[in-house]
Design a protein around this motif. Structure first.
Motif, PDB file in Angstrom:
ATOM      1  N   LYS A  75       0.579  -1.716  -0.110  1.00  0.00           N
ATOM      2  CA  LYS A  75       0.475   0.192   0.036  1.00  0.00           C
ATOM      3  C   LYS A  75       0.920   0.945  -0.010  1.00  0.00           C
ATOM      4  O   LYS A  75       0.501   2.299  -0.574  1.00  0.00           O
ATOM      5  CB  LYS A  75      -0.968   0.103   1.487  1.00  0.00           C
ATOM      6  N   ARG A  76       1.801   1.677   0.603  1.00  0.00           N
ATOM      7  CA  ARG A  76       2.784   2.223   0.618  1.00  0.00           C
ATOM      8  C   ARG A  76       3.477   2.469  -0.819  1.00  0.00           C
ATOM      9  O   ARG A  76       3.518   3.473  -1.248  1.00  0.00           O
ATOM     10  CB  ARG A  76       3.845   2.374   1.793  1.00  0.00           C
ATOM     11  N   THR A  77       3.936   1.772  -0.936  1.00  0.00           N
ATOM     12  CA  THR A  77       4.638   1.769  -2.728  1.00  0.00           C
ATOM     13  C   THR A  77       3.355   2.410  -3.226  1.00  0.00           C
ATOM     14  O   THR A  77       3.691   2.962  -4.555  1.00  0.00           O
ATOM     15  CB  THR A  77       4.861   0.170  -3.117  1.00  0.00           C
ATOM     16  N   HIS A  78       2.372   1.020  -3.434  1.00  0.00           N
ATOM     17  CA  HIS A  78       1.623   2.362  -4.351  1.00  0.00           C
ATOM     18  C   HIS A  78       0.805   3.836  -4.132  1.00  0.00           C
ATOM     19  O   HIS A  78       0.888   4.398  -4.820  1.00  0.00           O
ATOM     20  CB  HIS A  78       0.277   1.149  -4.014  1.00  0.00           C
ATOM     21  N   LYS A  79       1.008   4.345  -2.591  1.00  0.00           N
ATOM     22  CA  LYS A  79       0.592   5.582  -3.020  1.00  0.00           C
ATOM     23  C   LYS A  79       2.172   6.602  -3.313  1.00  0.00           C
ATOM     24  O   LYS A  79       1.154   7.484  -3.882  1.00  0.00           O
ATOM     25  CB  LYS A  79       0.955   5.972  -1.050  1.00  0.00           C
ATOM     26  N   LYS A  80       3.478   5.857  -3.089  1.00  0.00           N
ATOM     27  CA  LYS A  80       4.110   6.905  -3.667  1.00  0.00           C
ATOM     28  C   LYS A  80       4.157   6.261  -5.274  1.00  0.00           C
ATOM     29  O   LYS A  80       4.734   7.960  -6.290  1.00  0.00           O
ATOM     30  CB  LYS A  80       5.579   5.646  -3.431  1.00  0.00           C
ATOM     31  N   ILE A  81       4.065   5.441  -5.683  1.00  0.00           N
ATOM     32  CA  ILE A  81       3.345   5.642  -7.333  1.00  0.00           C
ATOM     33  C   ILE A  81       2.685   6.476  -7.461  1.00  0.00           C
ATOM     34  O   ILE A  81       2.516   7.032  -8.649  1.00  0.00           O
ATOM     35  CB  ILE A  81       3.039   4.157  -7.256  1.00  0.00           C
ATOM     36  N   GLU A  82       1.448   6.782  -7.435  1.00  0.00           N
ATOM     37  CA  GLU A  82       0.327   8.139  -7.338  1.00  0.00           C
ATOM     38  C   GLU A  82       0.549   8.752  -7.238  1.00  0.00           C
ATOM     39  O   GLU A  82       0.596  10.013  -7.934  1.00  0.00           O
ATOM     40  CB  GLU A  82      -1.364   7.157  -6.267  1.00  0.00           C
ATOM     41  N   ALA A  83       1.887   9.104  -6.073  1.00  0.00           N
ATOM     42  CA  ALA A  83       1.736  10.382  -6.159  1.00  0.00           C
ATOM     43  C   ALA A  83       3.583  10.923  -7.328  1.00  0.00           C
ATOM     44  O   ALA A  83       3.327  11.767  -7.677  1.00  0.00           O
ATOM     45  CB  ALA A  83       2.950  10.931  -4.853  1.00  0.00           C
ATOM     46  N   ALA A  84       3.892   9.988  -7.745  1.00  0.00           N
ATOM     47  CA  ALA A  84       5.568  10.193  -8.425  1.00  0.00           C
ATOM     48  C   ALA A  84       4.664  10.651  -9.882  1.00  0.00           C
ATOM     49  O   ALA A  84       4.948  11.193 -10.754  1.00  0.00           O
ATOM     50  CB  ALA A  84       5.496   9.396  -8.817  1.00  0.00           C
ATOM     51  N   CYS A  85       3.312   9.813 -10.184  1.00  0.00           N
ATOM     52  CA  CYS A  85       2.515   9.468 -11.585  1.00  0.00           C
ATOM     53  C   CYS A  85       1.804  10.512 -11.382  1.00  0.00           C
ATOM     54  O   CYS A  85       1.515  11.411 -12.759  1.00  0.00           O
ATOM     55  CB  CYS A  85       1.709   8.566 -11.971  1.00  0.00           C
ATOM     56  N   GLY A  86       1.279  11.556 -10.267  1.00  0.00           N
ATOM     57  CA  GLY A  86       0.227  12.891 -10.226  1.00  0.00           C
ATOM     58  C   GLY A  86       1.062  13.727 -10.800  1.00  0.00           C
ATOM     59  O   GLY A  86       1.649  14.515 -11.210  1.00  0.00           O
ATOM     60  N   VAL A  87       2.757  14.369 -10.079  1.00  0.00           N
ATOM     61  CA  VAL A  87       3.594  14.803 -10.331  1.00  0.00           C
ATOM     62  C   VAL A  87       3.534  14.993 -11.808  1.00  0.00           C
ATOM     63  O   VAL A  87       3.986  15.435 -12.780  1.00  0.00           O
ATOM     64  CB  VAL A  87       4.592  14.625 -10.202  1.00  0.00           C
ATOM     65  N   ILE A  88       4.280  13.699 -12.227  1.00  0.00           N
ATOM     66  CA  ILE A  88       4.917  13.552 -13.853  1.00  0.00           C
ATOM     67  C   ILE A  88       3.589  14.132 -15.214  1.00  0.00           C
ATOM     68  O   ILE A  88       3.632  14.635 -16.050  1.00  0.00           O
ATOM     69  CB  ILE A  88       5.020  12.404 -14.330  1.00  0.00           C
ATOM     70  N   MET A  89       2.092  13.689 -14.904  1.00  0.00           N
ATOM     71  CA  MET A  89       1.144  14.041 -15.395  1.00  0.00           C
ATOM     72  C   MET A  89       1.064  15.548 -15.082  1.00  0.00           C
ATOM     73  O   MET A  89       0.387  16.603 -15.838  1.00  0.00           O
ATOM     74  CB  MET A  89      -0.145  13.217 -14.865  1.00  0.00           C
ATOM     75  N   LEU A  90       1.416  15.992 -14.304  1.00  0.00           N
ATOM     76  CA  LEU A  90       1.035  17.589 -14.185  1.00  0.00           C
ATOM     77  C   LEU A  90       1.846  17.776 -15.021  1.00  0.00           C
ATOM     78  O   LEU A  90       1.905  19.334 -15.515  1.00  0.00           O
ATOM     79  CB  LEU A  90       1.232  17.588 -12.527  1.00  0.00           C
TER      80      LEU A  90
END
Length: 357
Positions: free
Chosen positions: A279-294
């Motif tokens: 779950k912690r890894t998934h949250k990190k992935i979500e944050a990283a992908c959010g920054v990339i797409m922004l």
């Protein structure tokens, strides 16, 4: 009469396995096992849901004797034999597999409208050149933002419904047969082949229109329209094939659970710690992908609105003409697919190397 006896009787009356009841309640099979062994007791919301499933009152379920109750004439039972889809998983996934590619296609169709109208080509029969260009730019931007808004609306609503379904049913018993999997593979092959053929046809048709008429806007619009249909078919086929992989669904369901949900799952502590780490890894992935797409969105919008002036000045300075600059600016949408690819790469790397040690 004990709650355990009532639960076992009601489950047997409907030919329902522990896995099937667990799916309906959104818990693990181990939870139902512990309830029937009187090693734990369900929470109030689960008791209320059981009353709805078994059509009885809370008092009768917990303290009464339901074993001598005459079964209702139209009692809903689970057919005996192999596992069945008791929670509507297949219908949900089929709907999800249609809505996601529709949202993606809406983005592409928005770009089609921009390409078709931005130079005013489609309006020159109605207005003079300058007015057609002004109205064309306005209508092109309107088409683009309409496509983006529609796409976002479809994807967000589909994602929210899927997330709610996963949280309600974190475990699904595999009920698909070998024939079902064979049909899913056939759908995948047909979708991939047809989608790729349409994309290739779009490239050929776009080149043909541009060669015959010299008009870039209709050529680009025809190309992107066929790309939108091809992408829809490819994404839909991939999701229809992925739906029959129940094991992958059960693994991915962990990503939809919150930390407090994981704490309530009846699994060994080592497994629970592994789920928390995932779950912690998934949250990190979500944050990283959010920054990339922004960042991709900022680059794309800057390219669209600020690019013409910078590109035009640069290309005029080297004597290549403003038409070449406008052609380059027409590819402002490139940062989004590039961002999606980067997001996929980051996701793979973080899952492989980003687990907690």
């Amino acid at each position: 009469m004990s709650f355990r006896t009532n639960l076992q009787y009601l489950r047997a009356e409907r030919h329902m396995t522990q896995e099937q009841l667990a799916m309906l309640l959104g818990v693990s099979r181990q939870s139902v096992t512990k309830w029937e062994a009187e090693k734990s007791y369900p929470e109030m919301d689960k008791l209320i849901k059981m009353c709805q499933i078994f059509e009885c009152s809370l008092d009768d379920l917990v303290q009464g004797d339901l074993t001598d109750r005459a079964p209702a004439p139209a009692v809903a039972t689970v057919p005996p034999g192999p596992a069945t889809d008791v929670c509507g998983y297949d219908d949900h996934m089929r709907s999800f597999a249609k809505r996601v590619p529709t949202g993606v296609a809406a983005f592409i169709l928005g770009v089609v409208g921009l390409v078709l109208f931005e130079e005013g080509t489609a309006l020159r029969g109605l207005f003079n050149s300058s007015m057609a260009a002004s109205w064309g730019e306005l209508l092109g931007l309107a088409a683009l933002f309409s496509g983006v808004l529609v796409g976002i609306g479809i994807l967000v609503s589909a994602g929210m419904e899927h997330s709610a379904f996963v949280k309600a049913h974190p475990f699904i018993e595999d009920f698909y047969t070998d024939d079902d999997r064979l049909q899913a593979r056939q759908v995948l092959v047909r979708g991939l082949v047809t989608g790729l053929m349409l994309i290739m046809m779009g490239v050929l048709l776009g080149n043909f229109i541009e060669y015959e008429s010299g008009a870039e806007a209709p050529a680009g619009a025809a190309l992107l329209a066929l790309v939108a249909v091809g992408v829809w078919l490819i994404v839909h086929a991939g999701m229809m094939y992925g739906r029959v992989d129940i094991d992958e669904y059960n693994r991915d369901a962990v990503e939809e659970l919150e930390v407090e949900d994981i704490a309530r799952i009846d699994v060994p502590e080592a497994v629970r710690n592994e789920l928390r780490s995932a779950k912690r890894t998934h949250k990190k992935i979500e944050a990283a992908c959010g920054v990339i797409m922004l960042v991709s969105t900022i680059v794309a919008l800057s390219w669209l609105f600020l690019g013409p002036s910078f590109a035009g000045t640069t290309w005029d300075a080297i004597g290549s003409g403003r038409q070449a600059a406008d052609s380059i600016v027409g590819y402002f949408w490139l940062p989004w697919p590039i961002g999606g690819i980067l997001c996929g790469i980051v996701s793979i790397l973080m899952k492989a190397f980003g687990r907690d040690r």
